[in-house]
Design a protein around this motif. Sequence first.
Motif, short mmCIF file in Angstrom:
data_model
loop_
_atom_site.label_atom_id
_atom_site.label_comp_id
_atom_site.label_asym_id
_atom_site.label_seq_id
_atom_site.Cartn_x
_atom_site.Cartn_y
_atom_site.Cartn_z
N SER A 97 43.31 -0.78 -8.79
CA SER A 97 43.53 -2.07 -8.13
C SER A 97 43.75 -1.88 -6.64
O SER A 97 43.28 -2.69 -5.82
N GLN A 98 44.43 -0.81 -6.25
CA GLN A 98 44.66 -0.57 -4.83
C GLN A 98 43.37 -0.19 -4.11
O GLN A 98 43.12 -0.61 -2.98
N THR A 99 42.54 0.59 -4.78
CA THR A 99 41.27 1.00 -4.18
C THR A 99 40.33 -0.20 -4.06
O THR A 99 39.66 -0.39 -3.03
N GLU A 100 40.26 -1.02 -5.11
CA GLU A 100 39.40 -2.20 -5.05
C GLU A 100 39.86 -3.18 -3.98
O GLU A 100 39.04 -3.77 -3.27
N GLU A 101 41.17 -3.35 -3.84
CA GLU A 101 41.69 -4.24 -2.81
C GLU A 101 41.30 -3.71 -1.42
O GLU A 101 40.93 -4.48 -0.52
N THR A 102 41.39 -2.40 -1.24
CA THR A 102 41.04 -1.80 0.05
C THR A 102 39.56 -1.97 0.34
O THR A 102 39.17 -2.28 1.48
N VAL A 103 38.72 -1.77 -0.67
CA VAL A 103 37.28 -1.98 -0.51
C VAL A 103 36.99 -3.42 -0.08
O VAL A 103 36.23 -3.68 0.86
N ALA A 104 37.61 -4.37 -0.76
CA ALA A 104 37.37 -5.79 -0.46
C ALA A 104 37.86 -6.15 0.94
O ALA A 104 37.24 -6.97 1.63
N ALA A 105 38.95 -5.53 1.37
CA ALA A 105 39.53 -5.88 2.67
C ALA A 105 38.80 -5.22 3.84
O ALA A 105 38.71 -5.82 4.93
N LEU A 106 38.27 -4.01 3.64
CA LEU A 106 37.76 -3.24 4.77
C LEU A 106 36.24 -3.12 4.83
O LEU A 106 35.70 -2.63 5.82
N THR A 107 35.55 -3.54 3.81
CA THR A 107 34.09 -3.41 3.79
C THR A 107 33.45 -4.78 3.58
O THR A 107 34.11 -5.76 3.30
N GLY A 108 32.14 -4.80 3.66
CA GLY A 108 31.42 -6.05 3.42
C GLY A 108 31.02 -6.23 1.98
O GLY A 108 30.28 -7.16 1.64
N VAL A 109 31.52 -5.38 1.08
CA VAL A 109 31.16 -5.45 -0.34
C VAL A 109 31.80 -6.68 -0.97
O VAL A 109 33.00 -6.93 -0.80
N ARG A 110 31.02 -7.44 -1.71
CA ARG A 110 31.52 -8.64 -2.37
C ARG A 110 31.02 -8.67 -3.81
O ARG A 110 29.99 -8.07 -4.15
N GLY A 111 31.75 -9.40 -4.65
CA GLY A 111 31.41 -9.47 -6.07
C GLY A 111 32.19 -8.43 -6.85
O GLY A 111 32.32 -7.28 -6.43
N ARG A 112 32.73 -8.83 -7.99
CA ARG A 112 33.62 -7.96 -8.75
C ARG A 112 32.97 -6.64 -9.15
O ARG A 112 33.54 -5.57 -8.99
N ALA A 113 31.73 -6.72 -9.63
CA ALA A 113 31.05 -5.50 -10.08
C ALA A 113 30.78 -4.57 -8.91
O ALA A 113 30.97 -3.34 -9.01
N ALA A 114 30.36 -5.12 -7.78
CA ALA A 114 30.05 -4.30 -6.61
C ALA A 114 31.31 -3.64 -6.05
O ALA A 114 31.29 -2.47 -5.66
N VAL A 115 32.40 -4.40 -6.01
CA VAL A 115 33.67 -3.85 -5.53
C VAL A 115 34.14 -2.74 -6.46
O VAL A 115 34.61 -1.68 -6.01
N ARG A 116 34.00 -2.95 -7.76
CA ARG A 116 34.42 -1.94 -8.73
C ARG A 116 33.61 -0.66 -8.57
O ARG A 116 34.15 0.45 -8.60
N ASP A 117 32.31 -0.81 -8.36
CA ASP A 117 31.45 0.37 -8.18
C ASP A 117 31.80 1.10 -6.89
O ASP A 117 31.82 2.34 -6.85
N ALA A 118 32.07 0.34 -5.82
CA ALA A 118 32.43 0.96 -4.55
C ALA A 118 33.76 1.70 -4.64
O ALA A 118 33.93 2.77 -4.04
N ALA A 119 34.70 1.14 -5.39
CA ALA A 119 35.99 1.80 -5.58
C ALA A 119 35.82 3.09 -6.36
O ALA A 119 36.44 4.11 -6.04
N ARG A 120 34.97 3.06 -7.37
CA ARG A 120 34.72 4.27 -8.16
C ARG A 120 34.04 5.34 -7.30
O ARG A 120 34.37 6.53 -7.39
N ALA A 121 33.13 4.92 -6.43
CA ALA A 121 32.45 5.87 -5.54
C ALA A 121 33.43 6.48 -4.54
O ALA A 121 33.35 7.68 -4.23
#
Length: 319
Positions: A97-121
């Motif tokens: 949850s902390q990684t996904e929140e950081t991805v959403a706040a600091l990158t242009g990634v949008r959409g739950r699936a995309a944010v989840r994939d970016a956090a995993r990466a």
Amino acid sequence: MPGGRRIAAVTDVHFDVAPGECLALIGESGCGKSVLASALLGLLPANARSAGEAYLGDLDLVSADERTLSREVRGRLIGLVPQSPAAHLTPVRTVRSQTEETVAALTGVRGRAAVRDAARAAAERAAFPADHLDRHPHELSGGLAQRAATALALVGDAPLLLADEPTTGLDRDLVDRTVDELRRHVDNAAADAEAGDGSGRGLLMITHDLAAAERIADRVAVMYAGRIVELADARAFFGSPGPRHPYSRGLLQALPDRAFTPIPGMPPELGDLPGGCAFAPRCARASAACAALPPLTDGLACHHPVAGADAPLPEDARA
């Protein structure tokens, strides 16, 4: 300021970090390395004071207010790998949850699936195991907490990455993997800058691990008792001709794969520094000239630098 006394934890520090460069800041515990990192990010205690200038682009970090630091600097302009990751991770939330929140706040990634994939990466880049993403910080070992913090620091692709002891708690293989990823973070940005895509990223790594510094650094800055005493090219520092400051040379000679000879004595308390060169009481090359504080000139602050392995001692050096 214990007992109402002001203590200068860091004094007269001058250095730069170029895009595409890694500068390793080394020195014994208590010399002021982490205080410097906290000052750059505006994270000093309320009773601390900082002065001077520290520019990132056109922004002076030292004079920036808390609103600017929190909204524009931390995470976006400076990514931090903290020395104590457990204190920086939110204890009641999972790493995912902390990684996904950081991805959403600091990158242009949008959409739950995309944010989840970016956090995993991001976790994969820091060698954080995917099957631990749903754990809370208290369920992680020190090494895993360190990797989680590294993953968060890499998310925003900040122009400056500040890594404060990023290999604490890691075994040698993970140390190598972590510093290689930090180096890749800088090198990829440098390649993008050459291609006209981006302006490059710099890395300031604070570390006790000289093997990690040798593996990753372009330049080395050595701090002693709150001051930079040597700035050197990493190849020359770790290879030939080696460090020029007696303290720097002592750090290398204390390594098990070198002479394994400790530096005599203990570092001084920052509130009770000797006059002149602070290293003089521990230095075999010290002389009467060391009663005067040597300025940092051409990357060196020493009256009697080491010119080579067999450099003669000054005539009035202490036996």
